[in-house]
Design an enzyme around this catalytic site. Structure first.
Site, PDB file in Angstrom:
ATOM      1  N   GLU A 252      34.187  16.372  59.935  1.00  0.00           N
ATOM      2  CA  GLU A 252      35.315  15.507  59.554  1.00  0.00           C
ATOM      3  C   GLU A 252      35.826  16.038  58.226  1.00  0.00           C
ATOM      4  OE1 GLU A 252      36.769  12.988  61.072  1.00  0.00           O
ATOM      5  OE2 GLU A 252      35.413  13.048  62.784  1.00  0.00           O
TER       6      GLU A 252
ATOM      7  N   LYS B  37      22.125  13.583  53.415  1.00  0.00           N
ATOM      8  CA  LYS B  37      22.353  14.043  52.041  1.00  0.00           C
ATOM      9  C   LYS B  37      23.690  13.491  51.579  1.00  0.00           C
ATOM     10  CE  LYS B  37      24.582  17.211  49.994  1.00  0.00           C
ATOM     11  NZ  LYS B  37      24.938  16.515  48.725  1.00  0.00           N
TER      12      LYS B  37
ATOM     13  N   GLU C 243      45.586  19.767  50.307  1.00  0.00           N
ATOM     14  CA  GLU C 243      45.135  18.399  50.065  1.00  0.00           C
ATOM     15  C   GLU C 243      44.892  18.216  48.562  1.00  0.00           C
ATOM     16  OE1 GLU C 243      41.105  17.468  51.312  1.00  0.00           O
ATOM     17  OE2 GLU C 243      41.802  15.577  52.166  1.00  0.00           O
TER      18      GLU C 243
ATOM     19  N   CYS D 132      40.839  10.509  52.755  1.00  0.00           N
ATOM     20  CA  CYS D 132      41.140  11.662  53.618  1.00  0.00           C
ATOM     21  C   CYS D 132      42.445  11.460  54.371  1.00  0.00           C
ATOM     22  CB  CYS D 132      39.995  11.926  54.579  1.00  0.00           C
ATOM     23  SG  CYS D 132      39.536  10.463  55.523  1.00  0.00           S
TER      24      CYS D 132
HETATM   25  P1  NAD Z   1      32.879  18.439  49.524  1.00  0.00           P
HETATM   26  O1  NAD Z   1      33.179  19.315  50.680  1.00  0.00           O
HETATM   27  O2  NAD Z   1      32.941  19.011  48.166  1.00  0.00           O
HETATM   28  O3  NAD Z   1      31.449  17.779  49.661  1.00  0.00           O
HETATM   29  C1  NAD Z   1      31.082  17.034  50.796  1.00  0.00           C
HETATM   30  C2  NAD Z   1      29.583  17.096  50.936  1.00  0.00           C
HETATM   31  O4  NAD Z   1      29.223  18.431  51.282  1.00  0.00           O
HETATM   32  C3  NAD Z   1      28.815  16.750  49.667  1.00  0.00           C
HETATM   33  O5  NAD Z   1      27.659  16.019  49.998  1.00  0.00           O
HETATM   34  C4  NAD Z   1      28.443  18.121  49.128  1.00  0.00           C
HETATM   35  O6  NAD Z   1      27.294  18.124  48.314  1.00  0.00           O
HETATM   36  C5  NAD Z   1      28.194  18.884  50.415  1.00  0.00           C
HETATM   37  N1  NAD Z   1      28.284  20.334  50.324  1.00  0.00           N
HETATM   38  C6  NAD Z   1      28.986  21.086  49.447  1.00  0.00           C
HETATM   39  N2  NAD Z   1      28.790  22.385  49.689  1.00  0.00           N
HETATM   40  C7  NAD Z   1      27.958  22.484  50.745  1.00  0.00           C
HETATM   41  C8  NAD Z   1      27.379  23.563  51.471  1.00  0.00           C
HETATM   42  N3  NAD Z   1      27.619  24.836  51.147  1.00  0.00           N
HETATM   43  N4  NAD Z   1      26.569  23.278  52.506  1.00  0.00           N
HETATM   44  C9  NAD Z   1      26.327  22.001  52.865  1.00  0.00           C
HETATM   45  N5  NAD Z   1      26.819  20.949  52.203  1.00  0.00           N
HETATM   46  C10 NAD Z   1      27.635  21.172  51.156  1.00  0.00           C
HETATM   47  O7  NAD Z   1      33.863  17.189  49.681  1.00  0.00           O
HETATM   48  P2  NAD Z   1      34.033  15.992  48.675  1.00  0.00           P
HETATM   49  O8  NAD Z   1      34.809  16.518  47.519  1.00  0.00           O
HETATM   50  O9  NAD Z   1      32.735  15.308  48.462  1.00  0.00           O
HETATM   51  O10 NAD Z   1      34.944  14.994  49.551  1.00  0.00           O
HETATM   52  C11 NAD Z   1      36.308  15.109  49.645  1.00  0.00           C
HETATM   53  C12 NAD Z   1      36.685  15.745  50.970  1.00  0.00           C
HETATM   54  O11 NAD Z   1      36.155  14.982  52.047  1.00  0.00           O
HETATM   55  C13 NAD Z   1      38.168  15.745  51.168  1.00  0.00           C
HETATM   56  O12 NAD Z   1      38.582  16.983  51.675  1.00  0.00           O
HETATM   57  C14 NAD Z   1      38.386  14.647  52.204  1.00  0.00           C
HETATM   58  O13 NAD Z   1      39.555  14.778  52.965  1.00  0.00           O
HETATM   59  C15 NAD Z   1      37.153  14.769  53.038  1.00  0.00           C
HETATM   60  N6  NAD Z   1      36.906  13.544  53.788  1.00  0.00           N
HETATM   61  C16 NAD Z   1      37.206  13.531  55.129  1.00  0.00           C
HETATM   62  C17 NAD Z   1      37.037  12.367  55.857  1.00  0.00           C
HETATM   63  C18 NAD Z   1      37.378  12.302  57.327  1.00  0.00           C
HETATM   64  O14 NAD Z   1      37.101  11.280  57.945  1.00  0.00           O
HETATM   65  N7  NAD Z   1      37.956  13.328  57.915  1.00  0.00           N
HETATM   66  C19 NAD Z   1      36.553  11.226  55.228  1.00  0.00           C
HETATM   67  C20 NAD Z   1      36.252  11.274  53.866  1.00  0.00           C
HETATM   68  C21 NAD Z   1      36.436  12.449  53.157  1.00  0.00           C
END
Ligand code: NAD
Length: 509
Positions: free
Chosen positions: A261, A186, A403, A300
């Site tokens: 992650e 997803k 963040e 990230c």
């Molecule tokens: P997000 O947590 O809002 O969304 C990430 C994914 O999770 C999306 O596909 C979203 O639809 C899904 N999601 C949201 N709520 C959910 C739930 N209740 N159950 C299951 N899935 C759900 O994050 P974002 O805004 O898309 O991305 C930014 C974040 O990602 C930042 O915190 C960044 O640091 C992190 N990130 C981490 C890494 C790493 O390698 N550690 C890499 C890239 C991004």
């Protein structure tokens, strides 16, 4: 995703792939995908829900339980991954452009992302192809043959974010396939386009039906259902701390494997000795700029926390702010643009809120702190925000603790090495950090004391597919890339064979 029985308009929203079929959402719902540079829709996708998710999981389950992929010889699996890498190279321009429009990054960043995605597929192909099939264990008797083998986990659910849509997907898909799993992915609901395109490439490369499945749709429906689904064996999530915590909680009910992650609040520690020569100073400033502002800070591992030795602070920050103001903001597809917009209105509003809170808490604005003037390269409707440097920050400020995920750099200072380490480790996260110094001994000492999953010495941002990536603390659980990134997608099985079985006679009767 072509399906010859449908007109192009009908195909456009068939972005759910389950059991080898491209489908519309069962509810008929669709979502427009916006270009962050002008907020105008450039694509339409299916808005899947729990029902679509169940369909995709059932397909992945069938392909795992009754299909050939888990038992396909590892050399064939590796060959398929290499074919996928070749197809990515073939489609580099198209996919790089799509990533740029989807996520707002420059086309050149999009191209680099696609190269990195191809590298991930090649790395995991080489890793599994070069491995011994198992590890023989010395059981202490010539009559016992004991071996530990690795098997795929099963059906893997993958949930990915919007900042590096295809790259984050590839760090999951490549090892999962190399290990013989089936999956349902997803992607982020706002940047699904390249992940949809990758499924087509997997099919073109010859992946058997049902192994690769995708459901486009929101996190609270599709993502939540994947995390709780009883037929999913593993959930691998990349995203923010709040959603990651929900995923871990939902997954616990069925005791599935979980890899997370999450975010970071990454320190960039600069000692004065790194700036003693003009070249050293220029390099440290240039890399601090890159650390904080590449992809508008939506990384990230962004180095959003500059921790600089007090004696060089003024000179360093002045040069940093001077250069930050010159960063050319605009639509990622325009020539000469160095940095694109933020991904969404929500992300820009969040950034503006953090800057306002920092100023209210006493930070000094050295540059940025506002939306740029519109221009032909920068439509007013786009989600642009100027690179922002906030001086005189301290660890109690929200902008330093949380963040931001936007183009905001905070500046803190230190006087001693101990103080620098204490500041750099003073975060609930622990994803990445850097130390800049001309003293090799100090570099090693400080790197050894930093509680972060990646530490750069005199560099910022590079990663290697062969080196593990992941975080300490609330930056996550588990690792991607490297041998550990493959191990996440495997179960270990101990096979103990008695070559000369005899009765045990524990029971006398
Ligand atoms: P997000 O947590 O809002 O969304 C990430 C994914 O999770 C999306 O596909 C979203 O639809 C899904 N999601 C949201 N709520 C959910 C739930 N209740 N159950 C299951 N899935 C759900 O994050 P974002 O805004 O898309 O991305 C930014 C974040 O990602 C930042 O915190 C960044 O640091 C992190 N990130 C981490 C890494 C790493 O390698 N550690 C890499 C890239 C991004």
């Amino acid at each position: 995703m072509a399906n010859s029985t449908h007109t192009p308009a009908e195909q456009a929203h068939r972005t759910i792939h389950a059991g080898g079929e491209w489908l519309a959402a069962s509810s008929g719902a669709t979502r427009e995908i916006l270009d962050p540079a002008d907020a105008l829709p450039f694509a339409v996708v299916a808005e899947g829900d729990e029902k679509d998710t169940d369909l995709a999981v059932a397909a992945a389950r069938r392909a795992f339980d009754a299909g050939d992929w888990p038992h396909t010889p590892v050399t064939e699996r590796a060959a398929l991954l290499r074919r996928v890498a070749d197809l990515l190279v073939r489609d580099r321009e198209k996919l790089g452009l799509l990533e740029s429009r989807d996520a707002g990054k420059t086309v050149e960043e999009g191209r680099v992302d696609i190269d990195c995605v191809a590298d991930a597929f090649r790395y995991f192909a080489d890793l599994v192809a070069g491995e011994a099939p198992g590890r023989v264990v010395d059981a202490g008797s010539p009559d016992i043959h004991s071996v530990v083998v690795h098997e795929p986990v099963g059906v893997c659910a993958m949930i990915t974010p919007w900042n590096y849509p295809l790259l984050q997907a590839s760090w999951k898909i490549a090892p999962a396939l190399a290990a013989g799993n089936t999956f349902v992915i997803k992607p982020s609901e706002i940047t699904p386009m390249t992940t949809v395109a990758l499924i087509d490439l997997l099919v073109e490369a010859g992946l058997p039906t049902g192994v690769a499945n995708i459901v486009t749709g929101p996190g609270h429906t599709v993502g939540a259902r994947l995390a709780e689904h009883p037929d999913v064996d593993l959930v691998s999530f990349t995203g923010g701390l709040v959603s990651g915590t929900k995923v871990a909680r939902a997954a616990a009910v069925t005791v599935k494997k979980v890899a997370l992650e999450l975010g970071g609040k990454n320190p960039n520690v600069v000692f004065a000795d790194a700036c003693e020569t003009e070249e050293g100073f220029d390099t440290a400033v240039d890399q601090a700029l890159n650390a904080a502002f590449i992809h508008s800070g939506q990384v990230c591992s962004a180095g959003g926390r500059l921790i600089v030795e007090e004696s060089v602070r003024e000179r360093f920050v002045a040069e940093l702010a001077r250069r930050a103001q010159k960063i050319r903001l605009g639509r990622g597809t325009e020539d000469g643009v160095e940095c694109g917009p933020l991904v969404s209105e929500q992300q820009r509003a969040k950034t503006e809120d953090y800057v306002a809170s920092a100023l209210a808490e006493g930070a000094e604005l050295r540059c940025g702190g506002k939306r740029p003037e519109p221009s032909p390269q920068r439509p007013e409707s786009g989600y642009f925000y100027e690179p922002t440097v906030l001086d005189h920050c301290h660890r109690e400020m929200r902008v330093v603790r949380e963040e931001v995920f936007g183009p905001v750099l905070t500046v803190e200072t230190f006087r001693t090495e101990d103080e620098a380490v204490a500041l750099a480790n003073d975060t609930e996260y622990g994803l990445a950090g850097a130390v800049w110094t001309a003293d090799a001994g100090r570099a090693r000492r400080v790197a050894g004391r930093l509680r972060h999953g990646t530490v750069w010495i005199n560099d910022f941002h590079p990663y290697l597919p062969q080196a593990e990536w992941g975080g300490f603390g609330k930056s996550g659980v588990g690792r991607e890339l490297g041998p550990a990134g493959l191990a996440e997608y495997r179960e270990s099985k101990h096979v103990y064979q008695n070559l000369a079985p005899k009765p045990v006679r524990w029971f006398s009767g």
